[in-house]
Design an enzyme around this catalytic site. Structure first.
Site, PDB file in Angstrom:
ATOM      1  N   ASP A  42     -11.579  -6.406  33.477  1.00  0.00           N
ATOM      2  CA  ASP A  42     -10.597  -7.480  33.716  1.00  0.00           C
ATOM      3  C   ASP A  42     -10.076  -7.455  35.150  1.00  0.00           C
ATOM      4  OD1 ASP A  42     -10.978  -7.446  31.015  1.00  0.00           O
ATOM      5  OD2 ASP A  42      -8.856  -7.529  30.497  1.00  0.00           O
TER       6      ASP A  42
ATOM      7  N   ASP B 257     -15.492 -10.875  22.644  1.00  0.00           N
ATOM      8  CA  ASP B 257     -15.155  -9.604  23.286  1.00  0.00           C
ATOM      9  C   ASP B 257     -15.903  -8.425  22.631  1.00  0.00           C
ATOM     10  OD1 ASP B 257     -13.717  -8.160  25.178  1.00  0.00           O
ATOM     11  OD2 ASP B 257     -11.815  -9.090  24.670  1.00  0.00           O
TER      12      ASP B 257
END
Ligand code: GLA
Length: 428
Positions: free
Chosen positions: A231, A167
């Site tokens: 997301d 990430d």
């Protein structure tokens, strides 16, 4: 004698020139081969398929959840359908030892340790994945890998990790105009190099969300897939790709025109599947209906996208199973040609997408973005197919061959519905 010496000199010169030329060509070739080898290490030749803990469990992930999921993957038939990676997302971490730099796991939720869990997943014939972050902390404020890339990569390899999702939260330069791209490239390369140095084949999933165009550099830093969007929440539409959460439709739009960056070992990733969540998971979003979930599966497969299931597979409904276990649509995703679909036609909120498949076949998706029913008719020419050819047409969701008017493809589409057909040229 003089003539003879002269000949020897000429022959030697020719020999030196030829062998020097060969050397140049040889080193050119070796370099070319080396760079191909690093980009194509034989991993993720097809879009990775698996399950990730984030959407359904978030902060509550535990070794019990992972073991039950591994069992469900096998017992539900998902493993036989090709789903193989079980990936623990954020919140597996404990603390980092300040003396050794070694990161431990959370002792309450992972009392047996990660190695034992990886062994269990492997014993079920599956592969094991984990999560970290290129900053000082993860998106969930857990210890991350910045400055500890080599130590962490070595530990992941020792644990038997097969897949790393990496990430980009808490990177100090986030948002700055000067250094932003360069920093992302450096940080992802550090972990990419560290993974390679372990000698263990580990699929490297870049999760930078898209603002620094990872499709341009993901492959060079060792990545096999890269997120192209923020997301995806459990919702149909949230029309901004600027922050979490976006809807399924926004992710479809974010994939548009990125097809030339995708192919074997290098996949554009529009995030995990929300299919089957029904607003019950960790990420919420309001939920989608089954038509919308089916559209996510259809379009992700048209895109050759990684298929990471994001629902609790130990309690799937029959409808969810029918979507996730549809081998005909999965075959489109996994087609060895690895071509991402491109939009060939659109009008009044209806669209046609084409994906070339092996064996001179084509997958065609007919898609209704509208919130009302719509009938659609597109010609072979509009689909950018041979307009005079005859095709056998197979409906991928009905699972049988369908008759279509000559030279056209038609569909009656419900709101947000996507129908997918495989077209195979008739041999006359
Ligand atoms: C980011 C990622 C998500 C998930 C969370 C975990 O938001 O994009 O997929 O990994 O972090 O904190």
């Amino acid at each position: 004698m003089k003539k003879f010496k002269h000949r020897i000199v000429i022959v030697t010169l020719i020999f030196l020139i030829v062998s020097y030329g060969c050397q140049i060509r040889k080193s050119d070739n070796t370099e070319a081969m080396d760079s191909t080898a690093s980009a194509m290490d034989g991993l993720a030749l097809n879009p990775p398929m698996g399950w990730n803990s984030w959407n359904p469990f978030g902060k509550n992930v535990s070794e019990r959840v992972i073991r039950e999921t591994a069992d469900a993957m096998v017992n539900s038939g998902l493993k036989d359908a090709g789903f193989e990676y079980i990936v623990i997302d954020d919140y597996w971490q404990g603390t980092r030892d300040s003396a050794t730099g070694i990161l431990s796991c959370n002792p309450e939720r992972f009392p047996s340790g990660i190695k034992a869990l990886a062994d269990y997943v492997h014993s079920r014939g599956l592969k094991f994945g984990i999560y970290s972050d290129a900053g000082t902390l993860t998106c969930g404020d857990q210890p991350a890998s910045y400055g500890y890339e080599d130590i962490d990569a070595k530990m992941f390899a020792e644990w038997g990790v097969d897949y790393l999702k990496y990430d980009y939260c808490h990177c100090p330069d986030y948002g700055s105009e000067n250094n932003d791209y360069r920093m992302a490239i450096d940080r992802y390369k550090s972990m990419g190099d560290a993974l390679k140095a372990t000698g263990r084949p580990i699929v490297y999933s870049i999760c930078e969300w898209g603002p620094r165009s990872p499709w341009l550099w993901g492959k060079e830093v060792g990545g096999h897939l890269w997120r192209i969007s923020y997301d995806v929440g459990d919702k149909w539409d949230e029309p901004r790709n600027e922050h979490s959460q976006i809807g399924i439709l926004t992710a479809i739009d974010a994939m548009t025109n990125l097809e030339r960056f995708s192919g074997p070992s290098a996949w554009n990733d529009p995030d995990m599947l929300v299919i089957g969540l029904r607003n019950s998971g960790y990420i919420k979003g309001g939920g989608c209906n089954d038509i919308e979930y089916r559209t996510q599966m259809s379009m992700w497969c048209m895109f050759s996208a990684p298929l990471m299931i994001g629902c609790d597979i130990s309690s799937m409904s029959e409808e969810t199973k029918a979507i996730l276990l549809n081998k005909d649509i999965i075959a489109i995703d996994q087609d060895p040609l690895g071509k991402q679909a491109f939009r060939v036609w659109r009008k009044d909120g209806i669209e046609a997408w084409q994906k070339p498949l092996t064996g001179s076949r084509f997958a065609i998706a007919l898609f209704n973005r509208n919130s009302f029913d719509k009938s659609m008719k597109v010609s072979l020419k509009e689909l950018e197919l041979d307009p005079v050819a005859e095709f056998n047409v197979y409906d991928v969701w009905k699972h049988f061959a369908v008759k279509q008017p000559s030279g056209n493809l038609t569909a009656d589409l419900k709101p947000h519905e996507c129908q997918v057909f495989v077209l195979d040229k008739k041999t006359l």
